[in-house]
Design a protein around this motif. Structure first.
Motif, mmCIF file in Angstrom:
data_model
loop_
_atom_site.group_PDB
_atom_site.id
_atom_site.type_symbol
_atom_site.label_atom_id
_atom_site.label_comp_id
_atom_site.label_asym_id
_atom_site.label_seq_id
_atom_site.Cartn_x
_atom_site.Cartn_y
_atom_site.Cartn_z
ATOM 1 N N VAL A 38 0.820 -1.205 0.000
ATOM 2 C CA VAL A 38 0.000 0.000 0.000
ATOM 3 C C VAL A 38 0.859 1.261 0.000
ATOM 4 C CG1 VAL A 38 -1.808 1.278 1.201
ATOM 5 C CG2 VAL A 38 -1.855 -1.211 1.207
ATOM 6 N N GLY A 39 1.657 1.424 1.047
ATOM 7 C CA GLY A 39 2.392 2.669 1.220
ATOM 8 C C GLY A 39 3.532 2.867 0.247
ATOM 9 N N ASN A 62 14.179 5.101 -9.313
ATOM 10 C CA ASN A 62 13.840 3.965 -8.445
ATOM 11 C C ASN A 62 14.787 3.898 -7.252
ATOM 12 O OD1 ASN A 62 11.660 3.069 -9.910
ATOM 13 N ND2 ASN A 62 12.863 1.642 -11.137
ATOM 14 N N LEU A 63 16.055 4.159 -7.503
ATOM 15 C CA LEU A 63 17.043 4.142 -6.415
ATOM 16 C C LEU A 63 16.744 5.250 -5.398
ATOM 17 C CD1 LEU A 63 19.635 2.838 -5.323
ATOM 18 C CD2 LEU A 63 20.918 4.505 -6.663
ATOM 19 N N VAL A 64 16.426 6.436 -5.890
ATOM 20 C CA VAL A 64 16.087 7.550 -4.984
ATOM 21 C C VAL A 64 14.819 7.220 -4.198
ATOM 22 C CG1 VAL A 64 15.380 9.969 -4.866
ATOM 23 C CG2 VAL A 64 17.241 9.288 -6.381
ATOM 24 N N VAL A 69 11.977 5.371 0.890
ATOM 25 C CA VAL A 69 11.044 4.422 1.481
ATOM 26 C C VAL A 69 11.717 3.509 2.509
ATOM 27 C CG1 VAL A 69 9.584 2.434 0.931
ATOM 28 C CG2 VAL A 69 9.514 4.455 -0.508
ATOM 29 N N SER A 70 12.944 3.075 2.252
ATOM 30 C CA SER A 70 13.602 2.077 3.097
ATOM 31 C C SER A 70 13.758 2.486 4.557
ATOM 32 C CB SER A 70 14.958 1.694 2.500
ATOM 33 O OG SER A 70 14.760 1.065 1.259
ATOM 34 N N PRO A 71 14.183 3.715 4.869
ATOM 35 C CA PRO A 71 14.278 4.075 6.291
ATOM 36 C C PRO A 71 12.928 4.028 7.011
ATOM 37 C CG PRO A 71 15.550 5.603 4.967
ATOM 38 C CD PRO A 71 14.760 4.756 4.020
ATOM 39 N N ILE A 72 11.850 4.352 6.317
ATOM 40 C CA ILE A 72 10.521 4.273 6.927
ATOM 41 C C ILE A 72 10.222 2.819 7.290
ATOM 42 C CG2 ILE A 72 8.037 4.593 6.523
ATOM 43 C CD1 ILE A 72 8.882 6.904 4.590
ATOM 44 N N TYR A 73 10.492 1.922 6.364
ATOM 45 C CA TYR A 73 10.275 0.497 6.598
ATOM 46 C C TYR A 73 11.099 0.011 7.789
ATOM 47 C CZ TYR A 73 10.576 -4.536 5.910
ATOM 48 O OH TYR A 73 10.549 -5.883 6.112
ATOM 49 N N GLY A 123 22.052 0.946 10.264
ATOM 50 C CA GLY A 123 22.604 1.589 9.070
ATOM 51 C C GLY A 123 22.758 0.591 7.944
ATOM 52 N N ILE A 124 23.296 -0.572 8.264
ATOM 53 C CA ILE A 124 23.471 -1.607 7.246
ATOM 54 C C ILE A 124 22.119 -2.165 6.812
ATOM 55 C CG2 ILE A 124 23.804 -3.540 8.843
ATOM 56 C CD1 ILE A 124 25.778 -2.967 5.606
ATOM 57 N N GLY A 125 21.150 -2.193 7.735
ATOM 58 C CA GLY A 125 19.810 -2.654 7.390
ATOM 59 C C GLY A 125 19.142 -1.745 6.386
ATOM 60 N N ILE A 126 19.340 -0.443 6.558
ATOM 61 C CA ILE A 126 18.763 0.520 5.616
ATOM 62 C C ILE A 126 19.447 0.379 4.260
ATOM 63 C CG2 ILE A 126 18.549 2.983 5.086
ATOM 64 C CD1 ILE A 126 18.109 3.417 8.115
ATOM 65 N N ALA A 127 20.765 0.249 4.262
ATOM 66 C CA ALA A 127 21.495 0.086 2.998
ATOM 67 C C ALA A 127 21.034 -1.175 2.262
ATOM 68 C CB ALA A 127 22.998 0.039 3.263
ATOM 69 N N LYS A 128 20.880 -2.262 3.014
ATOM 70 C CA LYS A 128 20.413 -3.523 2.422
ATOM 71 C C LYS A 128 19.003 -3.356 1.863
ATOM 72 C CE LYS A 128 18.585 -6.749 4.750
ATOM 73 N NZ LYS A 128 18.078 -7.769 5.595
#
Length: 144
Positions: A38-39, A62-64, A69-73, A123-128
């Motif tokens: 959804v989000g 897509n990368l941007v 989106v990734s830090p929110i997740y 930090g590594i989780g967001i990068a992944k």
């Protein structure tokens, strides 16, 4: 510890220890599904529109979008992952740790270390997540 030994210990307790941490796991799965289905697509389209105005299109957009989106997740799902780990990593022979006890342990970490007690190592989780999300959507568009 060998797998058969773990299964033997679990069998003596009707395999209940193998299900430790399932409550936060279900919450994590629900949050992932809501954000992913959804989000994330709505936010990604908005980000792509915004960066498209500056001439950034295709894979770069897509990368941007994934970087937004990734830090929110990660912020939404990491506390649930932390609960899972706390509940799953105690000894099978010992008493299981419940959801509320695990929350108290996170509270203790937060009192001692601040928010880094919950979000340490992310930090590594967001990068992944950025790489995974970008590759997922690139693959989805390639297939379609």
């Amino acid at each position: 510890k060998p797998l058969m030994e773990i299964l033997g210990e679990s069998a003596s307790k009707n395999f209940a220890p193998l299900f430790r941490g399932t409550v936060p796991l279900m919450g994590h799965s629900l949050a992932s599904a809501i954000l992913g289905l959804v989000g994330q697509p709505k936010l990604q389209k908005w980000v792509q529109k915004q960066v498209g105005e500056f001439g950034v299109t295709g894979s770069a957009s897509n990368l941007v979008a994934s970087a937004v989106v990734s830090p929110i997740y990660v912020v939404v799902t990491n506390p649930l992952s932390r609960l899972e780990v706390i509940m799953q990593t105690n000894s099978i022979k010992g008493k299981s740790i419940g959801v509320f006890e695990a929350c108290k342990e996170i509270g203790t970490d937060m009192a001692k270390f601040g928010l880094s007690g919950v979000f340490r190592g992310q930090g590594i989780g967001i990068a992944k997540a950025i790489v995974s999300l970008t590759l997922f959507h690139e693959g989805r568009m390639w297939i379609a």
